[in-house]
Design a protein around this motif. Sequence first.
Motif, PDB file in Angstrom:
ATOM      1  N   PRO A   4       0.821  -1.221   0.000  1.00 19.58           N
ATOM      2  CA  PRO A   4       0.000   0.000   0.000  1.00 19.58           C
ATOM      3  C   PRO A   4       0.854   1.271   0.000  1.00 19.58           C
ATOM      4  CG  PRO A   4      -0.912  -1.591   1.526  1.00 19.58           C
ATOM      5  CD  PRO A   4       0.415  -2.148   1.072  1.00 19.58           C
ATOM      6  N   LEU A   5       0.332   2.291  -0.683  1.00 19.47           N
ATOM      7  CA  LEU A   5       1.023   3.573  -0.771  1.00 19.47           C
ATOM      8  C   LEU A   5       0.699   4.424   0.452  1.00 19.47           C
ATOM      9  CD1 LEU A   5       0.358   4.415  -4.525  1.00 19.47           C
ATOM     10  CD2 LEU A   5       2.283   3.165  -3.528  1.00 19.47           C
ATOM     11  N   ASP A   6       1.688   5.125   0.960  1.00 15.55           N
ATOM     12  CA  ASP A   6       1.531   6.030   2.090  1.00 15.55           C
ATOM     13  C   ASP A   6       1.585   7.460   1.548  1.00 15.55           C
ATOM     14  OD1 ASP A   6       1.877   7.713   4.309  1.00 15.55           O
ATOM     15  OD2 ASP A   6       3.112   6.235   5.369  1.00 15.55           O
ATOM     16  N   VAL A   7       0.409   8.057   1.365  1.00 14.18           N
ATOM     17  CA  VAL A   7       0.309   9.373   0.740  1.00 14.18           C
ATOM     18  C   VAL A   7       1.092  10.420   1.528  1.00 14.18           C
ATOM     19  CG1 VAL A   7      -1.300  11.182  -0.007  1.00 14.18           C
ATOM     20  CG2 VAL A   7      -1.911   8.769  -0.306  1.00 14.18           C
ATOM     21  N   ASP A   8       0.951  10.423   2.839  1.00 13.40           N
ATOM     22  CA  ASP A   8       1.674  11.407   3.650  1.00 13.40           C
ATOM     23  C   ASP A   8       3.183  11.239   3.537  1.00 13.40           C
ATOM     24  OD1 ASP A   8      -0.583  12.741   4.546  1.00 13.40           O
ATOM     25  OD2 ASP A   8      -0.814  11.419   6.282  1.00 13.40           O
ATOM     26  N   ALA A   9       3.652  10.012   3.498  1.00 13.24           N
ATOM     27  CA  ALA A   9       5.094   9.774   3.361  1.00 13.24           C
ATOM     28  C   ALA A   9       5.600  10.283   2.019  1.00 13.24           C
ATOM     29  CB  ALA A   9       5.407   8.291   3.537  1.00 13.24           C
ATOM     30  N   VAL A  10       4.820  10.098   0.959  1.00 10.67           N
ATOM     31  CA  VAL A  10       5.230  10.586  -0.359  1.00 10.67           C
ATOM     32  C   VAL A  10       5.275  12.116  -0.347  1.00 10.67           C
ATOM     33  CG1 VAL A  10       4.669  10.653  -2.822  1.00 10.67           C
ATOM     34  CG2 VAL A  10       4.358   8.529  -1.533  1.00 10.67           C
TER      35      VAL A  10
END
Length: 137
Positions: free
Chosen positions: A9-15
Motif C-alpha cells: 500500500p502507498l503512504d500518501v503522507d510519506a510521499v
Amino acid sequence: MHIAVRETPLDVDAVRRLVAHPGAGAEVVFTGVVRDHSPGHDGVTHLEYEAFLERVEDVLRDVATEALQRWGLTGIAIEHRVGRCDVGEPTVVIAVSAAHRGEAFEAARYGIDELKARAPIWKKEFWPGGEEWSEGA
C-alpha cells in the motif's frame, strides 16, 4: 526526485514528505484511488495492476525529470501500485513542491497525464460476475 513502483500500500503522507523543501511555497499531491464503478460497470470490487517492471521506473523518472526542468520544482515524487487494489485504496501518488502554486499544480497535472500516456502499466477491473482489462492505467 523519488520514483517507486510497489506491491505494498502507498503512504500518501510519506510521499508528500519526500518533496518538502524550505524554498517551496506550494505542495500539490495527486492521489488516484480505486472507485466502485467504471463506464458500463457498477459494483467494481477491485483492480489489479501489472507493469513492465524492467521499463516502468525509467519512464516515470523521465516524466519527473521533464517536470523538474519545465517548472523549476523543488521536489517531485511518483509512486504507483502493482497487484491488487481494493475500492478506496490509492493506486498512484504524485507529489510536487515548487516556489509557487501555479507551477506545482501544472507539474502535478503533467505528471499524471504523462504517466497515463507513457508508462507501461495496465489495469484489470473486477466486478461481480466479470472482469476486463481497462484502457489506460
